[in-house]
Design a protein around this motif. Structure first.
Motif, PDB file in Angstrom:
ATOM      1  N   HIS A   1      49.323 -36.334  73.428  1.00  0.00           N
ATOM      2  CA  HIS A   1      48.210 -37.203  72.692  1.00  0.00           C
ATOM      3  C   HIS A   1      48.823 -38.365  71.627  1.00  0.00           C
ATOM      4  O   HIS A   1      48.208 -39.410  71.604  1.00  0.00           O
ATOM      5  CB  HIS A   1      47.225 -36.372  71.839  1.00  0.00           C
ATOM      6  CG  HIS A   1      46.369 -35.389  72.904  1.00  0.00           C
ATOM      7  ND1 HIS A   1      45.890 -35.946  74.165  1.00  0.00           N
ATOM      8  CD2 HIS A   1      46.039 -34.237  73.011  1.00  0.00           C
ATOM      9  CE1 HIS A   1      45.049 -35.157  74.851  1.00  0.00           C
ATOM     10  NE2 HIS A   1      45.315 -33.879  74.122  1.00  0.00           N
TER      11      HIS A   1
ATOM     12  N   GLU B   1      47.757 -42.406  71.980  1.00  0.00           N
ATOM     13  CA  GLU B   1      46.962 -42.883  71.137  1.00  0.00           C
ATOM     14  C   GLU B   1      47.401 -43.944  70.063  1.00  0.00           C
ATOM     15  O   GLU B   1      46.733 -44.568  69.507  1.00  0.00           O
ATOM     16  CB  GLU B   1      46.085 -41.856  70.246  1.00  0.00           C
ATOM     17  CG  GLU B   1      45.321 -40.688  71.055  1.00  0.00           C
ATOM     18  CD  GLU B   1      45.004 -39.390  70.272  1.00  0.00           C
ATOM     19  OE1 GLU B   1      44.710 -39.652  69.270  1.00  0.00           O
ATOM     20  OE2 GLU B   1      44.627 -38.439  71.041  1.00  0.00           O
TER      21      GLU B   1
ATOM     22  N   ASN C   1      42.157 -34.674  71.910  1.00  0.00           N
ATOM     23  CA  ASN C   1      42.985 -35.732  71.361  1.00  0.00           C
ATOM     24  C   ASN C   1      43.930 -35.222  70.079  1.00  0.00           C
ATOM     25  O   ASN C   1      44.053 -33.906  69.779  1.00  0.00           O
ATOM     26  CB  ASN C   1      42.131 -36.808  70.602  1.00  0.00           C
ATOM     27  CG  ASN C   1      40.859 -35.920  69.844  1.00  0.00           C
ATOM     28  OD1 ASN C   1      41.525 -35.383  68.713  1.00  0.00           O
ATOM     29  ND2 ASN C   1      39.684 -36.281  69.961  1.00  0.00           N
TER      30      ASN C   1
END
Length: 343
Positions: free
Chosen positions: A236, A240, A200
């Motif tokens: 990522h 996110e 992440n």
């Protein structure tokens, strides 16, 4: 640098020195380029104390003052140029990919971005006489793109002259026509690529800090880190932080991440290579609607921006979009089983 040397800085005792070293601030220069907020959080000290420590480190490391253009020119002589092994592309980039700079390669899916990262992880290990930097590589993999099999293909795909020179440089016996020798050479190349998978964006940021530690550990070794690659930089963050409400936080974290990478380049004379995804602009009626994501933060931080575009078959157009001292232009290369090749 040992902890007791850091203790010569004002406000740094044994406990603070240990915390600084654990956080990666193990020399005067790394402290000198830190912000008081960073140092305060990492070493659990007040902002005022952190400022005093940074100012003292700047004096000790002799950074932070003005320099003449001539001095900067002399220092730029230390910058290495990493060859793509494609004359047309190297000419476009003024000799190759620079150390102490961030090179961003963006393009749509299948344009060859990951092929570039793999090829550069091979090329960086070549002797300087063959266009390499005789260094190792760090590969931060965010999209599960790293394939050791591609490194195998690309090593074997190098010109015979380069392969022989590389064997001689590594003092390896045997012939490039011998399979056992080639297997040993491929294993040697793979052994000098340090790969970590980022799960992440926070993990990705942490890996950049770990990459800095690794570069510091190898600084005085036979194979210093000469390239750090992040493939891809933005995947990522894009997944996110969705929507305009989270855009500011995304850009702030991306900015910090880029400056962490830039610091590795500056401190250890390392080339930073990042790949970037693209988005299509539906409002674009003329020209190419494909635009890199990351906004102005990435646009301003990247020293060199390269746009990879698909062409017929295995051909790819390499377009230099932005560079501080080079004119925009295009070159053509091919993406083949043996790696990146001239047209």
């Amino acid at each position: 640098m040992a902890e007791d040397e850091l203790e010569t800085l004002p406000g740094v005792g044994p406990a603070t020195a240990d915390k600084l070293v654990d956080a990666g601030y193990d020399n005067y220069q790394s402290i000198a380029v830190a912000s008081p907020g960073e140092l305060s959080n990492q070493a659990d000290i007040g902002d005022s104390t952190a400022s005093d420590i940074i100012n003292a480190a700047r004096e000790a490391a002799d950074v932070g003052g003005f320099e003449t253009g001539e001095t900067i020119l002399e220092r730029r002589q230390e910058i290495g140029k990493l060859s793509w092994q494609i004359d047309e592309v190297d000419d476009l980039l003024g000799g190759g990919m620079e150390t102490q700079s961030i090179t961003e390669v963006y393009g749509e899916f299948g344009a060859g971005k990951s092929q570039v990262t793999h090829q550069m992880a091979v090329n960086v290990q070549l002797p300087p006489e063959q266009g390499g930097l005789r260094g190792s590589a760090i590969f931060v993999d965010t999209e599960d793109t790293f394939r050791p099999e591609r490194i195998d293909d690309m090593v074997r795909g190098l010109d015979d002259e380069i392969l022989q020179a590389t064997l001689d440089d590594r003092e390896m016996e045997g012939s490039i026509d011998d399979e056992e020798t080639m297997e040993a050479l491929v294993a040697d190349f793979l052994d000098r690529i340090h790969v970590a998978k980022a799960f992440n964006s926070d993990h990705q940021i942490l890996l950049a800090e770990k990459a800095k530690e690794l570069a510091g550990e190898h600084e005085d070794s036979e194979w210093p880190v000469r390239m750090v690659c992040v493939d891809s930089l933005t995947a990522h963050f894009r997944a996110e932080y969705v929507g305009r409400g989270e855009l500011a936080e995304r850009q702030q974290k991306l900015n910090k991440h880029l400056h962490d990478l830039m610091r590795i380049g500056d401190l250890y004379n390392t080339s930073i290579l990042v790949t970037n995804q693209v988005a299509s602009n539906p409002d674009s009626y003329f020209g190419d609607p494909t635009q890199p994501i990351g906004g102005n933060i990435l646009g301003h931080t990247s020293t060199f921006r390269i746009y990879l575009r698909k062409s017929k078959g295995d051909k790819r157009i390499v377009r230099l979009v932005d560079a501080p001292n080079l004119a925009d232009g295009e070159a053509v290369m091919r993406v083949q089983n043996e790696g990146l090749k001239p047209e």
